[in-house]
Design a protein around this motif. Structure first.
Motif, PDB file in Angstrom:
ATOM      1  N   GLY A 130      13.552  71.591  62.935  1.00  0.00           N
ATOM      2  CA  GLY A 130      13.893  71.454  61.521  1.00  0.00           C
ATOM      3  C   GLY A 130      15.019  70.473  61.275  1.00  0.00           C
ATOM      4  O   GLY A 130      15.766  70.596  60.305  1.00  0.00           O
ATOM      5  N   VAL A 131      15.135  69.462  62.155  1.00  0.00           N
ATOM      6  CA  VAL A 131      16.202  68.458  62.051  1.00  0.00           C
ATOM      7  C   VAL A 131      15.603  67.139  61.572  1.00  0.00           C
ATOM      8  O   VAL A 131      14.547  66.711  62.057  1.00  0.00           O
ATOM      9  CB  VAL A 131      16.895  68.255  63.417  1.00  0.00           C
ATOM     10  CG1 VAL A 131      17.948  67.164  63.329  1.00  0.00           C
ATOM     11  CG2 VAL A 131      17.510  69.558  63.898  1.00  0.00           C
ATOM     12  N   THR A 132      16.260  66.492  60.628  1.00  0.00           N
ATOM     13  CA  THR A 132      15.794  65.202  60.123  1.00  0.00           C
ATOM     14  C   THR A 132      15.881  64.148  61.223  1.00  0.00           C
ATOM     15  O   THR A 132      16.887  64.057  61.943  1.00  0.00           O
ATOM     16  CB  THR A 132      16.620  64.752  58.911  1.00  0.00           C
ATOM     17  OG1 THR A 132      16.461  65.709  57.860  1.00  0.00           O
ATOM     18  CG2 THR A 132      16.175  63.388  58.412  1.00  0.00           C
ATOM     19  N   LYS A 150      10.472  67.332  57.936  1.00  0.00           N
ATOM     20  CA  LYS A 150       9.362  68.260  58.086  1.00  0.00           C
ATOM     21  C   LYS A 150       8.873  68.763  56.730  1.00  0.00           C
ATOM     22  O   LYS A 150       9.657  69.235  55.899  1.00  0.00           O
ATOM     23  CB  LYS A 150       9.789  69.449  58.949  1.00  0.00           C
ATOM     24  CG  LYS A 150       8.671  70.442  59.220  1.00  0.00           C
ATOM     25  CD  LYS A 150       9.137  71.557  60.136  1.00  0.00           C
ATOM     26  CE  LYS A 150       8.012  72.544  60.433  1.00  0.00           C
ATOM     27  NZ  LYS A 150       8.454  73.635  61.340  1.00  0.00           N
ATOM     28  N   GLY A 151       7.567  68.617  56.487  1.00  0.00           N
ATOM     29  CA  GLY A 151       6.953  69.109  55.259  1.00  0.00           C
ATOM     30  C   GLY A 151       7.190  68.239  54.045  1.00  0.00           C
ATOM     31  O   GLY A 151       6.642  68.509  52.973  1.00  0.00           O
ATOM     32  N   VAL A 152       8.004  67.182  54.181  1.00  0.00           N
ATOM     33  CA  VAL A 152       8.330  66.326  53.041  1.00  0.00           C
ATOM     34  C   VAL A 152       7.750  64.927  53.211  1.00  0.00           C
ATOM     35  O   VAL A 152       7.133  64.376  52.293  1.00  0.00           O
ATOM     36  CB  VAL A 152       9.858  66.249  52.828  1.00  0.00           C
ATOM     37  CG1 VAL A 152      10.196  65.303  51.676  1.00  0.00           C
ATOM     38  CG2 VAL A 152      10.434  67.634  52.583  1.00  0.00           C
ATOM     39  N   SER A 153       7.948  64.349  54.392  1.00  0.00           N
ATOM     40  CA  SER A 153       7.437  63.006  54.659  1.00  0.00           C
ATOM     41  C   SER A 153       6.595  63.025  55.920  1.00  0.00           C
ATOM     42  O   SER A 153       6.689  63.949  56.735  1.00  0.00           O
ATOM     43  CB  SER A 153       8.596  62.015  54.812  1.00  0.00           C
ATOM     44  OG  SER A 153       9.452  62.406  55.875  1.00  0.00           O
ATOM     45  N   ASN A 412       5.709  58.149  52.860  1.00  0.00           N
ATOM     46  CA  ASN A 412       4.442  58.847  52.628  1.00  0.00           C
ATOM     47  C   ASN A 412       4.614  60.351  52.814  1.00  0.00           C
ATOM     48  O   ASN A 412       5.422  60.796  53.634  1.00  0.00           O
ATOM     49  CB  ASN A 412       3.371  58.377  53.615  1.00  0.00           C
ATOM     50  CG  ASN A 412       2.920  56.960  53.343  1.00  0.00           C
ATOM     51  OD1 ASN A 412       3.016  56.482  52.227  1.00  0.00           O
ATOM     52  ND2 ASN A 412       2.445  56.300  54.375  1.00  0.00           N
ATOM     53  N   PRO A 413       3.835  61.145  52.098  1.00  0.00           N
ATOM     54  CA  PRO A 413       3.833  62.595  52.367  1.00  0.00           C
ATOM     55  C   PRO A 413       3.134  62.867  53.691  1.00  0.00           C
ATOM     56  O   PRO A 413       2.437  62.001  54.224  1.00  0.00           O
ATOM     57  CB  PRO A 413       3.045  63.164  51.186  1.00  0.00           C
ATOM     58  CG  PRO A 413       2.143  62.040  50.780  1.00  0.00           C
ATOM     59  CD  PRO A 413       2.918  60.775  51.008  1.00  0.00           C
ATOM     60  N   CYS A 421       2.016  67.775  62.762  1.00  0.00           N
ATOM     61  CA  CYS A 421       2.874  68.402  61.755  1.00  0.00           C
ATOM     62  C   CYS A 421       2.129  69.210  60.702  1.00  0.00           C
ATOM     63  O   CYS A 421       2.766  69.809  59.830  1.00  0.00           O
ATOM     64  CB  CYS A 421       3.756  67.346  61.082  1.00  0.00           C
ATOM     65  SG  CYS A 421       2.868  66.176  60.038  1.00  0.00           S
ATOM     66  N   SER A 422       0.794  69.249  60.739  1.00  0.00           N
ATOM     67  CA  SER A 422       0.082  70.048  59.745  1.00  0.00           C
ATOM     68  C   SER A 422       0.235  71.535  60.070  1.00  0.00           C
ATOM     69  O   SER A 422       0.474  71.908  61.229  1.00  0.00           O
ATOM     70  CB  SER A 422      -1.398  69.675  59.717  1.00  0.00           C
ATOM     71  OG  SER A 422      -2.017  69.998  60.943  1.00  0.00           O
ATOM     72  N   PRO A 423       0.120  72.416  59.060  1.00  0.00           N
ATOM     73  CA  PRO A 423       0.289  73.866  59.295  1.00  0.00           C
ATOM     74  C   PRO A 423      -0.692  74.417  60.330  1.00  0.00           C
ATOM     75  O   PRO A 423      -0.365  75.329  61.085  1.00  0.00           O
ATOM     76  CB  PRO A 423       0.052  74.486  57.920  1.00  0.00           C
ATOM     77  CG  PRO A 423       0.348  73.386  56.947  1.00  0.00           C
ATOM     78  CD  PRO A 423      -0.066  72.127  57.628  1.00  0.00           C
TER      79      PRO A 423
END
Length: 568
Positions: A130-132, A150-153, A412-413, A421-423
């Motif tokens: 969970g680190v940028t 994570k989850g944003v870009s 990009n999302p 990175c997808s769920p």
């Protein structure tokens, strides 16, 4: 304004950031960080300083050659700001101690890497922690910086990267037509003789129903053993090796007459009858490394290198080819030029062969400095809680229509089909279940293609059949067996887990009896395009980016396209 500056200063001083890689971009980045006021910095790099680094990695001097990059970078950067605390790790970021918990201690991670495997690994660890992550790269005049949240870009692996240039095996072994074909052949030869041999990359002529060989043509007189076996049987005799590679093997190829109906046939070489003067253009003048050797010189260097490398191989075991090692490079230069001469291909200088064999793109110090500066600017946004203002920035070779040299756009999302990175990460792989072994599944698919470090693979069949275990020795007996022996067939689902990367993946197998293109053993396909046992692989299409005007959109697309393959 003063209050905001003070708040930002406190945020910077109180943060703990990690720099991965202290080479071209990393040196500039480390210098920028300490001058910006960062006081708690960790840095990791496995490499040591080479004299070729000194023209652009300005934290290093000639006296530092041979020392670990990260240690010298730490010492030099601290001179700019003695108050900074820099922790140096002279190690590979792929090692198991640098796990998810290790990365959780950092406020921010910044990549300055030069290879895809390490980029993939850090990308996955930062997502898990969970680190940028701020990812960067440069190649000549091109550069790019992007922020991964994570989850944003989108993450580093959301869009497929261009595959490394490869060449058909039959071209390399039988019908080279360009200098690079001969250079690749020479590198394969080095591995066959002194490195870790790969049966797929043996340099002997093709001996089975090769292009130009008639179905009834007899090739039983050819000794079907690997190049290393042949060399061992002949005690690595350099003259006999020369005779085999540049005379006997070529004579065998000439016996396949159909192969040369539309090509110029090669000429077998006689060791005692080689031209002493160079026949290539541009063979005189310039620096020593830019002179093209005569064919007699190549023959002598080849023999000398075989003797020298054989001694090292006997003493130390399998060798690894290194463009910066003299005997290793000279071997490839000599072997490649001898083969080029036999096939009437232009020979190349030592300098050219080093660049081509090492996939070297000239590094530009200014590009690295610009990219490092952008990384710090994005880092300040993240630490100030303004991640929504972060941009993906491209440095193109030429200004865009708006005269801008830096092209910034909204990140990009996440790609919903990304297997990282997808769920619910899933992927589909096509191969022949009756020929792919568990060893290939581990080394070529899980580790090389999907970038895993310690994969555990279980068949999702209700029985929990284990194909691969990361525990040492637990599944070694499975490695030589074909996956079909364990019930893997069309439609089988494999559950894959890599505890070092905190990554899970479900892989659906598509069985095919049809040989894949370009001699590939397997290929990843888009699940939406799979229909039973057929279905052509379709690359994941890039999503369109928004831009304020059509012309600006075109400029942004071009910058993205130019920078898409940046890996340095």
């Amino acid at each position: 304004m003063a209050f905001l500056q003070e708040t930002q200063s406190n945020t910077v001083q109180g943060s703990h950031v990690m720099v991965v890689g202290t080479g071209g971009i990393g040196c500039e980045l480390l210098k920028n960080l300490v001058l910006t006021g960062f006081q708690n910095i960790s840095a990791i790099d496995l490499d040591t300083i080479d004299v070729s680094n000194l023209n652009r990695q300005f934290l290093f001097q000639k006296k530092h050659v041979g020392r670990p990059k990260v240690e010298v970078a730490k010492e030099t950067a601290q001179l700019f700001n003695p108050n900074a605390t820099i922790t140096a790790y002279h190690d590979s970021v792929l090692n198991s101690e640098y796990n998810v918990n290790f990365f959780k201690q950092f406020s921010l991670v910044m990549n300055a890497l030069d290879n895809k495997a390490a980029r993939n690994h850090v990308n996955r660890l930062c997502l898990a922690a969970g680190v940028t992550l701020i990812e960067s790269g440069s190649a000549g005049y091109l550069g790019q910086v992007t922020v991964i949240r994570k989850g944003v870009s989108e993450c580093y692996e959301c869009q497929p990267k261009p595959a490394a240039k490869t060449y058909p095996g039959c071209t390399i072994r039988n019908t080279p037509s360009e200098p690079i074909h001969c250079i690749v052949w020479a590198k394969h030869l080095f591995n066959q003789l002194f490195g870790e041999p790969d049966t797929d990359n043996d340099v002997s002529p093709e001996t089975e129903k090769e292009e130009g060989m008639e179905s009834g043509e007899d090739d039983s007189h050819v000794q079907r053993i690997s190049t290393r076996q042949w060399a061992e049987n002949n005690d690595y005799n350099s003259k006999k090796l020369f005779h085999k590679l540049f005379k006997s093997d070529i004579e065998y190829l000439l016996s396949m007459e159909k192969l040369w109906q539309t090509r110029k046939p090669p000429t077998p070489l006689e060791l005692g009858n080689l031209p002493g003067k160079n026949t290539s253009e541009g063979s005189t003048g310039g620096l020593a490394d830019q002179r093209v050797w005569s064919i007699s010189e190549c023959a002598q260097v080849f023999q000398d290198c075989v003797v020298e490398l054989k001694k090292e191989f006997t003493a130390n075991g399998e060798l690894v080819w290194d463009k910066d090692d003299k005997s290793r490079l000279d071997f490839v230069v000599a072997a490649a030029n001898l083969r080029s001469y036999a096939y009437s291909i232009q020979q190349k200088s030592r300098f050219d062969v080093k660049s081509m064999a090492g996939n070297i793109i000239p590094a530009i110090a200014t590009t690295n400095a610009v990219i490092a500066g952008i990384i710090v600017m994005e880092a300040l946004k993240v630490l100030a809680g303004e991640s929504h203002k972060c941009k993906t920035t491209y440095l193109p070779k030429y200004p865009n229509p708006y005269k801008k040299l830096l092209v910034a756009c909204t990140p990009n999302p996440p790609n919903p089909k990304c297997y990282v990175c997808s769920p619910k990460p899933e992927a589909t792989v096509k191969f022949n279940c009756n020929s792919v072994t568990v060893a290939s599944l581990q080394d070529k698919i899980m580790k090389k293609h999907f970038g895993m470090v310690a994969p555990d693979v279980e068949i999702d069949d209700g029985k929990g059949t284990i194909l691969l275990s990361s525990e040492e020795g637990e599944t070694d007996d499975n490695l030589p067996k074909c996956v079909s022996e364990f019930g893997v067939s069309n439609g089988t689902r494999l559950k894959v887990d890599d505890f070092l990367q905190n990554m899970t993946l479900v892989i659906t197998i598509v069985h095919t009896d049809t040989p894949l293109e370009d001699e590939k053993e397997f290929e990843q396909v888009n699940e939406d395009d799979v229909e039973g046992d057929t279905g052509a692989p379709m690359p994941i299409s890039s999503r369109k980016r928004k831009a304020s005007t059509d012309s600006e959109q075109q400029a942004t697309k071009k910058a993205r396209k130019d920078s898409n393959s940046i890996e340095i």
